[in-house]
Design an enzyme around this catalytic site. Structure first.
Site, PDB file in Angstrom:
ATOM      1  N   ASP A 126      10.799   6.077 -13.384  1.00  0.00           N
ATOM      2  CA  ASP A 126      10.270   5.036 -12.490  1.00  0.00           C
ATOM      3  C   ASP A 126       9.901   3.853 -13.386  1.00  0.00           C
ATOM      4  OD1 ASP A 126       8.706   3.790 -10.301  1.00  0.00           O
ATOM      5  OD2 ASP A 126       6.983   4.505 -11.443  1.00  0.00           O
ATOM      6  N   ASP A 151       7.454   0.625 -12.323  1.00  0.00           N
ATOM      7  CA  ASP A 151       6.080   0.132 -12.187  1.00  0.00           C
ATOM      8  C   ASP A 151       5.056   1.254 -12.252  1.00  0.00           C
ATOM      9  OD1 ASP A 151       7.522  -2.203 -10.030  1.00  0.00           O
ATOM     10  OD2 ASP A 151       6.522  -2.716 -11.906  1.00  0.00           O
ATOM     11  N   HIS A 198       7.868 -13.907  -1.279  1.00  0.00           N
ATOM     12  CA  HIS A 198       8.187 -12.907  -2.294  1.00  0.00           C
ATOM     13  C   HIS A 198       9.007 -13.507  -3.434  1.00  0.00           C
ATOM     14  CE1 HIS A 198       9.854  -9.179  -4.097  1.00  0.00           C
ATOM     15  NE2 HIS A 198       8.608  -8.795  -3.873  1.00  0.00           N
TER      16      HIS A 198
HETATM   17  C1  XBP Z   1       6.472  -0.089  -7.385  1.00  0.00           C
HETATM   18  C2  XBP Z   1       6.586  -0.902  -6.172  1.00  0.00           C
HETATM   19  C3  XBP Z   1       7.018  -2.331  -6.288  1.00  0.00           C
HETATM   20  C4  XBP Z   1       5.991  -3.134  -7.068  1.00  0.00           C
HETATM   21  C5  XBP Z   1       6.117  -4.621  -6.765  1.00  0.00           C
HETATM   22  O1  XBP Z   1       7.808   0.129  -7.816  1.00  0.00           O
HETATM   23  O2  XBP Z   1       6.374  -0.386  -5.096  1.00  0.00           O
HETATM   24  O3  XBP Z   1       7.097  -2.828  -4.963  1.00  0.00           O
HETATM   25  O4  XBP Z   1       4.686  -2.744  -6.638  1.00  0.00           O
HETATM   26  O5  XBP Z   1       7.418  -5.044  -7.078  1.00  0.00           O
HETATM   27  P1  XBP Z   1       8.169   1.487  -8.660  1.00  0.00           P
HETATM   28  P2  XBP Z   1       8.245  -5.886  -5.978  1.00  0.00           P
HETATM   29  O6  XBP Z   1       9.106   2.282  -7.752  1.00  0.00           O
HETATM   30  O7  XBP Z   1       8.841   0.998  -9.914  1.00  0.00           O
HETATM   31  O8  XBP Z   1       6.872   2.219  -8.943  1.00  0.00           O
HETATM   32  O9  XBP Z   1       7.326  -6.964  -5.446  1.00  0.00           O
HETATM   33  O10 XBP Z   1       9.433  -6.434  -6.724  1.00  0.00           O
HETATM   34  O11 XBP Z   1       8.622  -4.883  -4.925  1.00  0.00           O
HETATM   35 MG    MG Z   2       5.723   3.484  -9.886  1.00  0.00          MG
END
Ligand code: XBP
Ligand code: MG
Length: 254
Positions: free
Chosen positions: A7, A9, A79
């Site tokens: 993953d 974030d 966004h």
């Molecule tokens: C986490 C998310 C993303 C980020 C924000 O992604 O849910 O939406 O919070 O990024 P991950 P965007 O699957 O890597 O944990 O605004 O580009 O969605």
């Molecule tokens: Mg994540």
């Protein structure tokens, strides 16, 4: 164990504070009188995907306006501004990778173990975050990269993991996923992928039932984990330890 699936974030890097700051900077720039604090954003993170999160919040604060015909266009515009603020914040090494990530990516490369990305984040965010810590050729180090541009349905749906598995040509049970959130765990589990969880402050209170392990981070020799790991004689997760833990899932399944 045939592949590692990461993953982004919260897992590769602790990015959600930068995302939160970018959302608030975008609200100010476009003239919305919204300002999310950490407590509210922690709740909103239960909705994966920044655009989906914006719509969810809009429905919370103004259900009538959120039903308007131009809402989808407005969310795209807000966004896009948010993504510009976020990429400006994290590019150029603005945000370090979490402990153990660069080391594990290097170990996997030396061992010939394929690695992949399964994320719901916007494609532009990946290059901004990874170009500096992993080098300009970072994409070549991943056998598959699936993001918000790959599958329409976000976590906890398994779609992004299923697409990664299809591109790798492997079964979920033969891989190991790394996630930070309950949504991510459920997405990986639904795709049959055993999962190691490394929560952040944003997700530490979530439930991780069925995770293979829940660790504070993956550790490094110069930044070991506080605790010893099952069956390991050092306090960071290396490829050998991951293989041992993954074998445990296969023997349980047998
Ligand atoms: C986490 C998310 C993303 C980020 C924000 O992604 O849910 O939406 O919070 O990024 P991950 P965007 O699957 O890597 O944990 O605004 O580009 O969605
Ligand atoms: Mg994540």
């Amino acid at each position: 164990m045939q592949a590692l699936i990461f993953d982004v974030d919260g897992t590769l890097a602790d990015t959600e504070s930068a995302h939160l700051q970018a959302f608030n900077a975008a609200f100010a720039e476009v003239g919305l009188d919204w300002c999310w604090d950490v407590a509210l954003y922690t709740r909103l993170l239960k909705v994966a995907g920044g655009k989906e999160r914006l719509l969810h919040y809009w429905r919370m604060v103004d259900p009538d306006e959120a039903r308007g015909a131009s809402v989808a266009e407005a969310i795209e515009a807000v966004h896009a501004v948010k993504t510009r603020h976020y990429t400006e914040r994290v590019s150029g090494g603005g945000l370090p990778l979490r402990p153990g990530i660069a080391r594990l990516i290097g170990e996997a490369g030396q061992a010939g173990t394929p690695i992949a990305i399964a994320t719901t984040t916007t494609p532009a965010n990946l290059d901004a975050l990874l170009r500096s810590p992993l080098g300009p050729d970072w994409r070549a180090r991943f056998a598959a990269i699936c993001d918000a541009g790959t599958t329409a349905v976000k976590k906890p749906a398994p779609d992004v993991y299923l697409e990664v598995l299809a591109r790798l040509g492997v079964d979920g049970a033969d891989c190991l996923a790394f996630e930070d959130s309950g949504n991510g765990l459920r997405a990986a589990q639904a795709a049959g992928v055993p999962t190691v969880i490394t929560p952040t402050a944003y997700t530490a209170a979530e439930r991780f039932d069925g995770a293979l392990l829940v660790l504070p981070h993956l550790g490094d020799p110069d930044q070991p984990m506080p605790q010893h790991l099952p069956g390991a004689d050092h306090r960071w997760a290396d490829l050998a330890a991951l293989r041992r833990w993954h074998r445990g899932t296969r023997s349980e399944a047998a």
